[in-house]
Design an enzyme around this catalytic site. Sequence first.
Site, mmCIF file in Angstrom:
data_model
loop_
_atom_site.group_PDB
_atom_site.id
_atom_site.type_symbol
_atom_site.label_atom_id
_atom_site.label_comp_id
_atom_site.label_asym_id
_atom_site.label_seq_id
_atom_site.Cartn_x
_atom_site.Cartn_y
_atom_site.Cartn_z
ATOM 1 N N ARG A 105 0.826 -1.205 0.000
ATOM 2 C CA ARG A 105 0.000 0.000 0.000
ATOM 3 C C ARG A 105 0.857 1.250 0.000
ATOM 4 N NH1 ARG A 105 -4.720 1.128 4.259
ATOM 5 N NH2 ARG A 105 -2.946 1.559 5.576
ATOM 6 N N THR A 109 -1.290 7.634 -0.894
ATOM 7 C CA THR A 109 -2.567 7.482 -1.623
ATOM 8 C C THR A 109 -3.399 6.325 -1.081
ATOM 9 O OG1 THR A 109 -1.639 5.911 -3.201
ATOM 10 C CG2 THR A 109 -1.435 8.258 -3.749
ATOM 11 N N ASP A 201 0.521 -2.243 12.003
ATOM 12 C CA ASP A 201 0.938 -2.760 10.683
ATOM 13 C C ASP A 201 1.238 -4.261 10.804
ATOM 14 O OD1 ASP A 201 2.670 -1.423 7.978
ATOM 15 O OD2 ASP A 201 2.676 -3.547 8.479
ATOM 16 N N ASP A 204 4.740 -5.463 9.452
ATOM 17 C CA ASP A 204 5.859 -5.066 10.315
ATOM 18 C C ASP A 204 5.862 -5.845 11.625
ATOM 19 O OD1 ASP A 204 6.941 -3.286 8.536
ATOM 20 O OD2 ASP A 204 5.919 -1.538 9.382
HETATM 21 C C1 PRP Z 1 -1.315 -4.450 4.522
HETATM 22 C C2 PRP Z 1 -2.196 -5.677 4.649
HETATM 23 C C3 PRP Z 1 -3.003 -5.637 3.376
HETATM 24 C C4 PRP Z 1 -3.178 -4.160 3.163
HETATM 25 C C5 PRP Z 1 -4.550 -3.782 3.598
HETATM 26 O O1 PRP Z 1 -0.243 -4.695 3.707
HETATM 27 O O2 PRP Z 1 -1.475 -6.861 4.837
HETATM 28 O O3 PRP Z 1 -2.357 -6.260 2.273
HETATM 29 O O4 PRP Z 1 -2.208 -3.481 3.974
HETATM 30 O O5 PRP Z 1 -4.820 -2.449 3.310
HETATM 31 P P1 PRP Z 1 -5.934 -2.025 2.262
HETATM 32 O O6 PRP Z 1 -7.151 -2.853 2.543
HETATM 33 O O7 PRP Z 1 -6.165 -0.567 2.572
HETATM 34 O O8 PRP Z 1 -5.396 -2.228 0.885
HETATM 35 P P2 PRP Z 1 0.911 -3.595 3.448
HETATM 36 O O9 PRP Z 1 0.589 -2.781 2.223
HETATM 37 O O10 PRP Z 1 1.161 -2.831 4.708
HETATM 38 O O11 PRP Z 1 2.150 -4.466 3.051
HETATM 39 P P3 PRP Z 1 3.041 -5.457 3.981
HETATM 40 O O12 PRP Z 1 2.198 -6.666 4.286
HETATM 41 O O13 PRP Z 1 4.199 -5.788 3.095
HETATM 42 O O14 PRP Z 1 3.460 -4.721 5.216
HETATM 43 N N1 URA Z 2 -2.511 -2.586 6.861
HETATM 44 C C1 URA Z 2 -2.139 -2.953 8.099
HETATM 45 O O1 URA Z 2 -1.198 -3.743 8.263
HETATM 46 N N2 URA Z 2 -2.810 -2.470 9.149
HETATM 47 C C2 URA Z 2 -3.852 -1.631 9.017
HETATM 48 O O2 URA Z 2 -4.434 -1.227 10.028
HETATM 49 C C3 URA Z 2 -4.223 -1.246 7.724
HETATM 50 C C4 URA Z 2 -3.545 -1.753 6.653
#
Ligand code: PRP
Ligand code: URA
Length: 210
Positions: A105, A109, A201, A204
Amino acid sequence: MNYNNFTLVTNPLVKREITILRDKNTCVRDFRRSLNRLAFHLAVAVSENLELDEILIETPLEVTKGVKIKNSIVLIPVLRAGLSMVSSFVELMPNAKVGHIGLQRDEETLLPIEYYYKTPKNLEEAKVFILDPMLATGGSACAAFDFIKKRGAKDLYFVSIISAPEGIENLHKNHPEVKIYSTSIDRGLNENGYIVPGLGDAGDRTFGTL
Ligand code: PRP
Ligand code: URA
């Protein structure tokens, strides 16, 4: 709240594990363990959708009827956080094939940026489970379904730990046939697009990259 095609998977053990995930003092090891256990509960719940073929087996005493799973199963974790759910699903569905979808994400944006796709062939014949612990705006989930539907997938499931109402509505609007399973519907999103109360997150916290 009542949503079509949405199943809330809950019981006292699930509620306790979610509490551990939400707690900011939970260490990486305990966070992963609770995620694995919640994924186990979810895998049991979604298994209600699997169909059976009857087979005959022999016990030490006589021939009797048994069953085998009829469906081809494809698990697709959304990288990175979805990876944490795979082992519990594979434990219960040992013949499942596993694809991967990489989405990150954009912090400004909130739109998903695609960086990796690798999925098995013959998706049209399979029950396809997208695994991602977080359904926030729903942008990542919608992008994942856009991709696999173009490759023929038809029998579609989204499996999450924590969902925001905004994400559920977005996914329903764009992919109404998808059956969603989740262990929690949280209050909503904050101004940065994070689920509240949420757990922070997920990627993370799973991989210790805070
Ligand atoms: C997180 C989560 C989803 C997304 C959800 O991933 O694991 O994939 O955000 O958010 P959304 O519904 O608003 O799209 P992230 O983009 O943080 O990537 P990561 O798992 O690599 O940390
Ligand atoms: N992705 C995450 O990991 N946590 C949130 O709360 C939203 C998006």
